[in-house]
Design a protein around this motif. Structure first.
Motif, PDB file in Angstrom:
ATOM      1  N   PRO A   1       0.822  -1.217   0.000  1.00 17.82           N
ATOM      2  CA  PRO A   1       0.000   0.000   0.000  1.00 17.82           C
ATOM      3  C   PRO A   1       0.846   1.253   0.000  1.00 17.82           C
ATOM      4  O   PRO A   1       1.938   1.291   0.581  1.00 17.82           O
ATOM      5  CB  PRO A   1      -0.815  -0.122   1.295  1.00 17.82           C
ATOM      6  N   LYS A   2       0.358   2.285  -0.660  1.00 17.87           N
ATOM      7  CA  LYS A   2       1.020   3.582  -0.718  1.00 17.87           C
ATOM      8  C   LYS A   2       0.069   4.657  -0.200  1.00 17.87           C
ATOM      9  O   LYS A   2      -1.142   4.599  -0.432  1.00 17.87           O
ATOM     10  CB  LYS A   2       1.443   3.907  -2.156  1.00 17.87           C
ATOM     11  N   ILE A   3       0.648   5.646   0.477  1.00 15.49           N
ATOM     12  CA  ILE A   3      -0.169   6.725   1.046  1.00 15.49           C
ATOM     13  C   ILE A   3       0.486   8.064   0.757  1.00 15.49           C
ATOM     14  O   ILE A   3       1.722   8.180   0.752  1.00 15.49           O
ATOM     15  CB  ILE A   3      -0.350   6.525   2.566  1.00 15.49           C
ATOM     16  N   LYS A   4      -0.329   9.065   0.477  1.00 10.26           N
ATOM     17  CA  LYS A   4       0.159  10.438   0.352  1.00 10.26           C
ATOM     18  C   LYS A   4      -0.183  11.166   1.645  1.00 10.26           C
ATOM     19  O   LYS A   4      -1.335  11.149   2.098  1.00 10.26           O
ATOM     20  CB  LYS A   4      -0.486  11.160  -0.828  1.00 10.26           C
ATOM     21  N   ILE A   5       0.816  11.804   2.234  1.00  6.54           N
ATOM     22  CA  ILE A   5       0.624  12.488   3.512  1.00  6.54           C
ATOM     23  C   ILE A   5       0.718  13.990   3.316  1.00  6.54           C
ATOM     24  O   ILE A   5       1.501  14.474   2.495  1.00  6.54           O
ATOM     25  CB  ILE A   5       1.670  12.008   4.537  1.00  6.54           C
TER      26      ILE A   5
ATOM     27  N   LYS B   1      -6.173  15.985   2.435  1.00  6.74           N
ATOM     28  CA  LYS B   1      -5.327  15.538   1.332  1.00  6.74           C
ATOM     29  C   LYS B   1      -4.564  14.250   1.633  1.00  6.74           C
ATOM     30  O   LYS B   1      -3.837  13.749   0.781  1.00  6.74           O
ATOM     31  CB  LYS B   1      -4.361  16.649   0.919  1.00  6.74           C
ATOM     32  N   ILE B   2      -4.719  13.707   2.829  1.00  9.70           N
ATOM     33  CA  ILE B   2      -4.132  12.413   3.139  1.00  9.70           C
ATOM     34  C   ILE B   2      -4.976  11.341   2.457  1.00  9.70           C
ATOM     35  O   ILE B   2      -6.196  11.297   2.621  1.00  9.70           O
ATOM     36  CB  ILE B   2      -4.079  12.182   4.659  1.00  9.70           C
ATOM     37  N   THR B   3      -4.348  10.484   1.681  1.00  6.19           N
ATOM     38  CA  THR B   3      -5.091   9.500   0.903  1.00  6.19           C
ATOM     39  C   THR B   3      -5.356   8.230   1.704  1.00  6.19           C
ATOM     40  O   THR B   3      -4.705   7.964   2.722  1.00  6.19           O
ATOM     41  CB  THR B   3      -4.335   9.132  -0.378  1.00  6.19           C
ATOM     42  N   ASN B   4      -6.313   7.459   1.237  1.00 11.13           N
ATOM     43  CA  ASN B   4      -6.572   6.136   1.790  1.00 11.13           C
ATOM     44  C   ASN B   4      -5.773   5.118   0.984  1.00 11.13           C
ATOM     45  O   ASN B   4      -5.930   5.034  -0.237  1.00 11.13           O
ATOM     46  CB  ASN B   4      -8.064   5.810   1.732  1.00 11.13           C
TER      47      ASN B   4
ATOM     48  N   ARG C   1      -1.232   2.493  10.436  1.00 11.75           N
ATOM     49  CA  ARG C   1       0.098   1.890  10.496  1.00 11.75           C
ATOM     50  C   ARG C   1       1.068   2.654   9.600  1.00 11.75           C
ATOM     51  O   ARG C   1       2.199   2.962  10.006  1.00 11.75           O
ATOM     52  CB  ARG C   1       0.029   0.422  10.078  1.00 11.75           C
ATOM     53  N   LEU C   2       0.625   3.002   8.391  1.00 12.85           N
ATOM     54  CA  LEU C   2       1.482   3.764   7.482  1.00 12.85           C
ATOM     55  C   LEU C   2       1.762   5.166   8.017  1.00 12.85           C
ATOM     56  O   LEU C   2       2.878   5.676   7.914  1.00 12.85           O
ATOM     57  CB  LEU C   2       0.835   3.846   6.101  1.00 12.85           C
ATOM     58  N   LEU C   3       0.745   5.796   8.591  1.00 14.73           N
ATOM     59  CA  LEU C   3       0.947   7.125   9.166  1.00 14.73           C
ATOM     60  C   LEU C   3       1.973   7.085  10.293  1.00 14.73           C
ATOM     61  O   LEU C   3       2.834   7.976  10.416  1.00 14.73           O
ATOM     62  CB  LEU C   3      -0.388   7.691   9.670  1.00 14.73           C
ATOM     63  N   GLU C   4       1.896   6.054  11.123  1.00 17.27           N
ATOM     64  CA  GLU C   4       2.843   5.927  12.229  1.00 17.27           C
ATOM     65  C   GLU C   4       4.251   5.660  11.715  1.00 17.27           C
ATOM     66  O   GLU C   4       5.235   6.196  12.248  1.00 17.27           O
ATOM     67  CB  GLU C   4       2.395   4.803  13.167  1.00 17.27           C
ATOM     68  N   GLU C   5       4.366   4.847  10.661  1.00 23.25           N
ATOM     69  CA  GLU C   5       5.673   4.551  10.098  1.00 23.25           C
ATOM     70  C   GLU C   5       6.332   5.821   9.553  1.00 23.25           C
ATOM     71  O   GLU C   5       7.529   6.048   9.761  1.00 23.25           O
ATOM     72  CB  GLU C   5       5.543   3.513   8.986  1.00 23.25           C
ATOM     73  N   TYR C   6       5.539   6.632   8.849  1.00 16.52           N
ATOM     74  CA  TYR C   6       6.117   7.859   8.291  1.00 16.52           C
ATOM     75  C   TYR C   6       6.409   8.884   9.383  1.00 16.52           C
ATOM     76  O   TYR C   6       7.339   9.687   9.254  1.00 16.52           O
ATOM     77  CB  TYR C   6       5.180   8.434   7.224  1.00 16.52           C
ATOM     78  N   ALA C   7       5.620   8.851  10.443  1.00 15.73           N
ATOM     79  CA  ALA C   7       5.865   9.796  11.540  1.00 15.73           C
ATOM     80  C   ALA C   7       7.186   9.501  12.240  1.00 15.73           C
ATOM     81  O   ALA C   7       7.827  10.398  12.794  1.00 15.73           O
ATOM     82  CB  ALA C   7       4.720   9.733  12.538  1.00 15.73           C
ATOM     83  N   GLU C   8       7.617   8.241  12.194  1.00 17.12           N
ATOM     84  CA  GLU C   8       8.843   7.843  12.866  1.00 17.12           C
ATOM     85  C   GLU C   8      10.085   8.121  12.018  1.00 17.12           C
ATOM     86  O   GLU C   8      11.204   8.040  12.522  1.00 17.12           O
ATOM     87  CB  GLU C   8       8.770   6.345  13.198  1.00 17.12           C
ATOM     88  N   LYS C   9       9.875   8.409  10.726  1.00 19.91           N
ATOM     89  CA  LYS C   9      11.035   8.616   9.854  1.00 19.91           C
ATOM     90  C   LYS C   9      11.624  10.014  10.026  1.00 19.91           C
ATOM     91  O   LYS C   9      10.930  10.945  10.386  1.00 19.91           O
ATOM     92  CB  LYS C   9      10.614   8.413   8.380  1.00 19.91           C
TER      93      LYS C   9
END
Length: 477
Positions: free
Chosen positions: A341-345, A351-354, A469-477
């Motif tokens: 899965p890919k997400i735009k943040i 504008k955050i995608t599903n 899960r993806l939002l949390e992963e990107y928040a940690e980067k």
């Protein structure tokens, strides 16, 4: 109607440069998933209407790069010869799913999903957006105007104000899906069977010595459809009296007057009394002149005596908000059979995608038949019709809703499989009737023009978990 013009090159140039880039980096055949969705209902309304799918299908069926196209691209000195050879032998291979035309749609829902080689799935973005955005916009605006008319027929009169020929024809098509009774556009009648309607212009009246003579000649030629334009000089002093005189003398099969200027509430009340006093109670009154849903609503509330409306520029251009705003975003990649899965943040939450390959379902109340809300799921999920189902607000970390006493409908249908069309487009009449039926499933509160009740589009627990899960992963980067 099949497309007569090769529109393959009607695309943003960057679609071509990205395609060539994918080709040169070895990514061209990687499988990607793209979603088309929109973020905001035009005019602050409660819902929009899906339209333009038939023209999207025509485009995808006719994708072909001509030698002229190839030579043009070669002349840019930007594309490798292997890529140009690929385009020469181009064959569409994608899978496509979409929400059928005429369906009420809501922000952030995947109304079109494309799966296929990234080079192809990316390339078709421009035309998918162009066709769906335009017709969904006009169908949505037309339906607002039709609902304002409270059962009185609305005719689409916007051809001369449209932004070009295609906008006139496809706008007429979309307006008909939205509920209009017919169109002034003759080619839309020829090609789509949308009834062509019309009366006369002021120039007809001006061509004769007086209104009486102009009206009489018209009644002689068109007794079966004798609607007379009565506001060339003075509606009540000369126009309506001349029309009454002609109607009583000629006794045409169908009688009507059209008023195209002035205070329509006052004029139609006076005209109605004059016609009734003359015994012409069957004579219809048509009103035109820069109308929209708010003017129509107001004059009806004021007691205007109007049988039908002709609406032009404010419908065909969706003048009050002339952009639908649909977007086309990467949702997932497929590698060795595994879906990534890919997400735009964005700092802008809307504008955050599903992410991911998704499904779309509508829940209906078993008792009333009304739509309760929509649920976006992970593809392959089903929503069981059981005692209780839990759904999650896509923008919250805490809100969830328990739904009971419902039935479920899958909103997306297969359109292309491996590049082959597997969908038979319904007739324009079937789409129009389906649209009316589906709007009847919406609550009155959702139909309001101003401050409509929010229609909920929630996520299944699997999709909600994936997104966060993806939002949390990107928040940690």
């Amino acid at each position: 109607m099949e497309s007569k013009l090769n529109l393959t090159m009607l695309t943003d140039f960057y679609e071509l440069t990205m395609a060539n880039g994918y080709f040169e980096t070895g990514l061209a055949e990687d499988i990607a998933y793209f979603d088309m969705f929109f973020r905001k209902v035009p005019d602050g309304g409660g819902f929009a209407i899906m339209a333009g799918l038939e023209q999207t299908i025509d485009y995808l069926k006719n994708l072909k790069f001509t030698e002229e196209d190839i030579e043009y691209l070669r002349s840019k000195n930007m594309f490798c010869e292997e890529f140009l050879e690929y385009l020469r032998n181009f064959e569409f291979k994608c899978d496509v799913w979409a929400v059928p035309e005429g369906t009420p749609i809501f922000p952030h829902e995947p109304i079109v999903t494309v799966r296929g080689p990234v080079m192809q799935a990316q390339f078709i973005e421009t035309m998918v957006l162009l066709t769906i955005n335009h017709q969904s916009l006009i169908a949505t605006k037309a339906n607002r105007i039709v609902r304002a008319a409270k059962g009185r027929p609305v005719m689409e009169f916007g051809t001369r104000r449209a932004h070009g020929g295609d906008a006139a024809v496809f706008g007429a098509r979309a307006a008909y899906i939205g509920g209009c009774a017919g169109t002034a556009c003759a080619i839309a009648d020829r090609d789509y069977g949308i009834k062509a309607l019309g009366t006369m212009a002021h120039s007809w009246v001006q061509m004769f010595p007086d209104e009486y003579t102009a009206f009489k000649k018209y009644a002689e030629i068109y007794p079966q459809n004798c609607t007379l334009l009565v506001d060339t000089y003075n509606v009540l002093k000369s126009g309506v009296p001349a029309a009454i005189k002609v109607f009583k003398e000629m006794k045409p099969e169908s009688m009507g007057i059209r008023i195209d200027s002035g205070d329509v509430t006052y004029l139609t009340k006076k005209a109605r009394k004059m016609l009734d006093d003359a015994g012409l109670t069957d004579c219809k009154i048509v009103v035109s002149n820069s109308l929209d849903e708010y003017i129509i609503r107001d004059v009806i509330l004021e007691g205007a005596c109007i049988d039908s409306f002709g609406v032009g520029e404010r419908m065909i251009t969706a003048k009050s908000e002339p952009v639908f705003g649909g977007v086309y975003k990467l949702a997932a990649l497929e590698t060795n059979g595994e879906l990534i899965p890919k997400i735009k943040i964005s700092e802008n939450v809307e504008k955050i995608t599903n992410p991911g390959f998704k499904g779309l379902f509508r829940l209906y109340d078993k008792t009333t038949g009304k739509a309760r809300g929509d649920v976006i799921t992970v593809a392959g999920e089903t929503i069981p019709e059981q005692d209780e189902y839990v759904i999650f607000d896509p923008n919250a970390v805490w809100k969830k809703t328990r739904v009971t006493n419902y039935t479920v409908r899958n909103l997306q249908v297969p359109i292309f499989k491996g590049g082959k069309c597997v969908y038979q487009s319904p007739s324009i009449e079937e789409i129009r009737e389906y649209c009316k039926e589906q709007i009847d499933t919406l609550w009155d509160e959702t139909l309001r023009f101003e401050n409509p009740q929010t229609y909920y589009v929630d996520l299944s627990q699997k999709l909600w978990d994936m997104k966060h899960r993806l939002l949390e992963e990107y928040a940690e980067k």
